[in-house]
Design a protein around this motif. Sequence first.
Motif, PDB file in Angstrom:
ATOM      1  N   GLN A 107      -4.156 -11.541  10.232  1.00  0.00           N
ATOM      2  CA  GLN A 107      -3.724 -10.712  11.428  1.00  0.00           C
ATOM      3  C   GLN A 107      -2.364 -10.911  11.580  1.00  0.00           C
ATOM      4  N   THR A 108      -1.646 -12.197  11.601  1.00  0.00           N
ATOM      5  CA  THR A 108      -0.212 -12.213  11.830  1.00  0.00           C
ATOM      6  C   THR A 108       0.665 -11.542  10.719  1.00  0.00           C
ATOM      7  N   PHE A 109       0.218 -11.655   9.747  1.00  0.00           N
ATOM      8  CA  PHE A 109       1.016 -10.694   8.398  1.00  0.00           C
ATOM      9  C   PHE A 109       0.733  -9.404   8.754  1.00  0.00           C
ATOM     10  N   ARG A 110      -0.311  -8.920   9.029  1.00  0.00           N
ATOM     11  CA  ARG A 110      -0.650  -7.439   9.254  1.00  0.00           C
ATOM     12  C   ARG A 110       0.079  -6.818  10.564  1.00  0.00           C
ATOM     13  N   GLU A 111       0.217  -7.492  11.360  1.00  0.00           N
ATOM     14  CA  GLU A 111       0.877  -7.092  12.479  1.00  0.00           C
ATOM     15  C   GLU A 111       2.426  -6.906  12.416  1.00  0.00           C
ATOM     16  N   LYS A 112       2.901  -7.811  11.493  1.00  0.00           N
ATOM     17  CA  LYS A 112       4.452  -7.767  11.202  1.00  0.00           C
ATOM     18  C   LYS A 112       4.667  -6.620  10.171  1.00  0.00           C
ATOM     19  N   ILE A 113       3.736  -6.541   9.145  1.00  0.00           N
ATOM     20  CA  ILE A 113       3.664  -5.399   7.870  1.00  0.00           C
ATOM     21  C   ILE A 113       3.812  -4.337   8.680  1.00  0.00           C
ATOM     22  N   ALA A 114       2.744  -4.137   9.826  1.00  0.00           N
ATOM     23  CA  ALA A 114       2.719  -2.844  10.116  1.00  0.00           C
ATOM     24  C   ALA A 114       4.073  -2.388  11.064  1.00  0.00           C
ATOM     25  N   LEU A 115       4.439  -3.212  11.536  1.00  0.00           N
ATOM     26  CA  LEU A 115       5.861  -3.094  12.354  1.00  0.00           C
ATOM     27  C   LEU A 115       6.727  -2.391  11.362  1.00  0.00           C
ATOM     28  N   ALA A 116       7.031  -3.171  10.155  1.00  0.00           N
ATOM     29  CA  ALA A 116       7.936  -2.765   9.322  1.00  0.00           C
ATOM     30  C   ALA A 116       7.367  -1.283   8.770  1.00  0.00           C
ATOM     31  N   MET A 117       6.172  -1.162   8.522  1.00  0.00           N
ATOM     32  CA  MET A 117       5.926   0.113   7.805  1.00  0.00           C
ATOM     33  C   MET A 117       6.102   1.291   8.816  1.00  0.00           C
ATOM     34  N   GLN A 118       6.124   1.096  10.203  1.00  0.00           N
ATOM     35  CA  GLN A 118       6.316   1.926  11.012  1.00  0.00           C
ATOM     36  C   GLN A 118       7.990   2.084  11.134  1.00  0.00           C
ATOM     37  N   GLU A 119       8.652   1.152  11.227  1.00  0.00           N
ATOM     38  CA  GLU A 119      10.075   1.162  11.280  1.00  0.00           C
ATOM     39  C   GLU A 119      10.772   1.868   9.981  1.00  0.00           C
ATOM     40  N   VAL A 120      10.430   1.481   8.921  1.00  0.00           N
ATOM     41  CA  VAL A 120      10.986   1.777   7.611  1.00  0.00           C
ATOM     42  C   VAL A 120      10.384   3.036   6.835  1.00  0.00           C
ATOM     43  N   ASN A 121       8.875   2.918   6.854  1.00  0.00           N
ATOM     44  CA  ASN A 121       8.063   3.906   5.937  1.00  0.00           C
ATOM     45  C   ASN A 121       8.639   3.956   4.680  1.00  0.00           C
ATOM     46  N   PRO A 122       8.305   2.709   3.976  1.00  0.00           N
ATOM     47  CA  PRO A 122       8.697   2.576   2.723  1.00  0.00           C
ATOM     48  C   PRO A 122       8.205   3.549   1.579  1.00  0.00           C
ATOM     49  N   ASP A 123       8.933   4.005   0.632  1.00  0.00           N
ATOM     50  CA  ASP A 123       8.564   4.547  -0.520  1.00  0.00           C
ATOM     51  C   ASP A 123       7.320   3.732  -1.486  1.00  0.00           C
ATOM     52  N   MET A 124       7.919   2.390  -1.329  1.00  0.00           N
ATOM     53  CA  MET A 124       7.242   1.368  -2.439  1.00  0.00           C
ATOM     54  C   MET A 124       7.256   0.267  -1.628  1.00  0.00           C
ATOM     55  N   ILE A 125       6.069  -0.385  -2.058  1.00  0.00           N
ATOM     56  CA  ILE A 125       5.808  -1.971  -1.447  1.00  0.00           C
ATOM     57  C   ILE A 125       5.802  -2.849  -2.738  1.00  0.00           C
ATOM     58  N   VAL A 126       6.631  -3.756  -2.594  1.00  0.00           N
ATOM     59  CA  VAL A 126       6.813  -4.685  -3.691  1.00  0.00           C
ATOM     60  C   VAL A 126       6.325  -6.021  -3.126  1.00  0.00           C
ATOM     61  N   CYS A 127       5.307  -6.618  -3.830  1.00  0.00           N
ATOM     62  CA  CYS A 127       4.447  -7.907  -3.275  1.00  0.00           C
ATOM     63  C   CYS A 127       4.757  -9.067  -4.365  1.00  0.00           C
ATOM     64  N   HIS A 128       5.282 -10.013  -4.054  1.00  0.00           N
ATOM     65  CA  HIS A 128       5.513 -11.304  -4.970  1.00  0.00           C
ATOM     66  C   HIS A 128       4.191 -12.064  -4.838  1.00  0.00           C
ATOM     67  N   HIS A 129       3.568 -12.585  -5.999  1.00  0.00           N
ATOM     68  CA  HIS A 129       2.445 -13.222  -6.385  1.00  0.00           C
ATOM     69  C   HIS A 129       1.384 -12.248  -6.113  1.00  0.00           C
ATOM     70  N   LEU A 130       0.620 -12.324  -7.356  1.00  0.00           N
ATOM     71  CA  LEU A 130      -0.643 -11.545  -7.447  1.00  0.00           C
ATOM     72  C   LEU A 130      -1.852 -12.308  -6.784  1.00  0.00           C
ATOM     73  N   TYR A 131      -1.916 -12.748  -5.466  1.00  0.00           N
ATOM     74  CA  TYR A 131      -2.765 -13.476  -4.839  1.00  0.00           C
ATOM     75  C   TYR A 131      -2.892 -13.133  -3.517  1.00  0.00           C
ATOM     76  N   LEU A 132      -3.462 -13.774  -2.578  1.00  0.00           N
ATOM     77  CA  LEU A 132      -4.042 -13.312  -1.323  1.00  0.00           C
ATOM     78  C   LEU A 132      -3.395 -12.342  -0.706  1.00  0.00           C
ATOM     79  N   LEU A 133      -1.957 -12.664  -0.101  1.00  0.00           N
ATOM     80  CA  LEU A 133      -1.510 -11.585   0.568  1.00  0.00           C
ATOM     81  C   LEU A 133      -1.061 -10.315  -0.012  1.00  0.00           C
TER      82      LEU A 133
END
Length: 409
Positions: A107-133
């Motif tokens: 829930q906490t990460f989703r809320e913060k990521i949603a804020l960034a998505m709204q403000e930045v609207n990225p072309d690409m998301i780069v996630c470090h580590h092939l795991y839970l998040l």
Amino acid sequence: MVVVKDTVPTKEMKILNITAQKPHSTGSGTYLTELVQNWNAQGHEQAVIAGIYEDDRLYFSKEVKVYPVYYKSKELPFAIFGMSDEMPYESMKYSNMDEKVLEKFSQTFREKIALAMQEVNPDMIVCHHLYLLTALVREWYPDKKIYGICHGSDLRQFLKNTLKREWIREKIGQLNGVIVLHEKQKQLVQEMFSMQQDKIHIVGVGYNQSVFWKRKVEKTNTKQIVFAGKVTEKKGIFSLLHAVEKLPYKENELTIKIAGGIGTEKEFRKIRWLAEKCRYPITFLGGLNQEELAKLFCKSHVFVLPSFYEGLPLVVLEAMACGCKIVCSDLLGVKQWISENVQGGEVAFITLPSMQNTDEPVGEELPQFESRLAEGIYKKLEQSSEEKPDLSKVSWEGISLRILELFAE
């Protein structure tokens, strides 16, 4: 092999970088930080989501938007979940994550990521580590281009823990692409996540050549060995201390410097006890910043990494760039990657003992490993010829450009 074209993708991109852990403080954190800095210099708009503590400092350029997620806070009342079982800061194990904690984490990460998505609207998301998040981000944003960067420790977590394993396998397999460190890791990712081969790209790691370079310093007559990394059993630190006792030098002819944060206090007490019994002086320096580490490397003769498990250890390149001769465990895929990317990289690779549960050495085989390690250290200390490795293919600028090319394609 990293191949950098003469042209850089001309289109400026918006990139959202995501990690559940601290940036800056570990090898994977360095990877994220260097990519962000290089992409920023190349004119791309960026944001960073990172899991930190409230008293942590973040070192990004002012142009980079940062969205911290605070652990040990009202929203996340627990420590950072470490991708390794021992981290150089307070951490918890993913194996101890229950459903209630998982819900708060998500829930906490989703809320913060949603804020960034709204403000930045990225072309690409780069996630470090092939795991839970990373798996969660794939589920939350099924229509976005999402790349995962594998660091090796994530594969170990996946293999060791049952936490939502099949669900993570499915979601990681749905990523648009994965960046891996070397050929062996590519094979593992393909098998573990049933991923198409053409979606997995070998890029490797780079080093900061503006910090790590061979300075003209006066080295003492006393031979100096250096270790840098987490001071834990799984980094081979006990075996290193046993190995140096097998060396034939007098007490005043050799010194050992150990740089890095510790794992658990209990384990570190055992390490210090063993170090105090050693006939050579051993100094624990704690965590060093990059400038301090570079100066330490330049004053040392041999860098030793006796680790039992790694992805692709960046610190080997950093020590090599500063003029250290290198002794390193024969880690999966590392020898091949160095031979393909570092001409003249004369690393002494030491055969590991058999492993159980991914990263735990078979105890009966440790004495032989430590004898091999001592022999490798001795040969490098006695080697009179200077080594001149060509590290031009493994700069962070080259790595960042190669990843951008993959995005553009």
